[in-house]
Design a protein around this motif. Structure first.
Motif, PDB file in Angstrom:
ATOM      1  N   ALA A  62      36.045  35.546  34.451  1.00 28.79           N
ATOM      2  CA  ALA A  62      36.429  36.899  34.030  1.00 28.79           C
ATOM      3  C   ALA A  62      35.507  37.939  34.673  1.00 28.79           C
ATOM      4  N   ARG A  63      36.103  38.924  35.282  1.00 29.13           N
ATOM      5  CA  ARG A  63      35.339  40.017  35.907  1.00 29.13           C
ATOM      6  C   ARG A  63      34.991  41.090  34.878  1.00 29.13           C
ATOM      7  N   HIS A  64      35.934  41.404  33.997  1.00 26.04           N
ATOM      8  CA  HIS A  64      35.699  42.378  32.932  1.00 26.04           C
ATOM      9  C   HIS A  64      36.613  42.046  31.763  1.00 26.04           C
ATOM     10  N   VAL A  65      36.251  42.550  30.602  1.00 24.39           N
ATOM     11  CA  VAL A  65      36.991  42.260  29.380  1.00 24.39           C
ATOM     12  C   VAL A  65      38.087  43.301  29.199  1.00 24.39           C
ATOM     13  N   THR A  66      39.315  42.832  29.069  1.00 24.48           N
ATOM     14  CA  THR A  66      40.452  43.714  28.840  1.00 24.48           C
ATOM     15  C   THR A  66      40.990  43.484  27.431  1.00 24.48           C
TER      16      THR A  66
END
Length: 100
Positions: A62-66
């Motif tokens: 995961a690159r960022h939390v959505t």
């Protein structure tokens, strides 16, 4: 998010182990009558462990939390939270057809 998920999974495993009640009477024959409960616990523990390992591996990508990731995680944790109930039900009903 990983840390909070780890906490929920730890609570799930704790609840599962608290469902293991020793027999009142002594003796290996009394202990042996609990084999369905132990087997249900072992299978459920393995199931939760597989999900935990996969959870950590997926979050490594995961690159960022959505919002979608958060809600997907909540749904996964909800499904895993039902494991202690199903473990108890399966063990208490001796792997009957309906329980399975």
């Amino acid at each position: 998010m990983e840390a909070s998920s780890d906490g929920v999974i730890a609570i799930i495993v704790t609840i599962m182990v608290l469902e293991l009640h020793p027999p009142v009477a002594e003796g290996m024959d009394r202990l042996w009558t609990l084999w369905p409960v132990f087997l249900a616990y072992v299978l459920s523990y393995a199931y939760v462990a597989i999900h935990w390992v996969n959870h950590h591996r997926l979050f490594g990508h995961a690159r960022h939390v959505t919002n979608a990731l958060l809600w997907s995680n909540i749904l996964l944790l909800f499904a895993l939270s039902l494991v202690p109930f199903s473990t108890s039900y399966l063990g208490e009903h001796h792997f009957s057809r309906a329980a399975t």
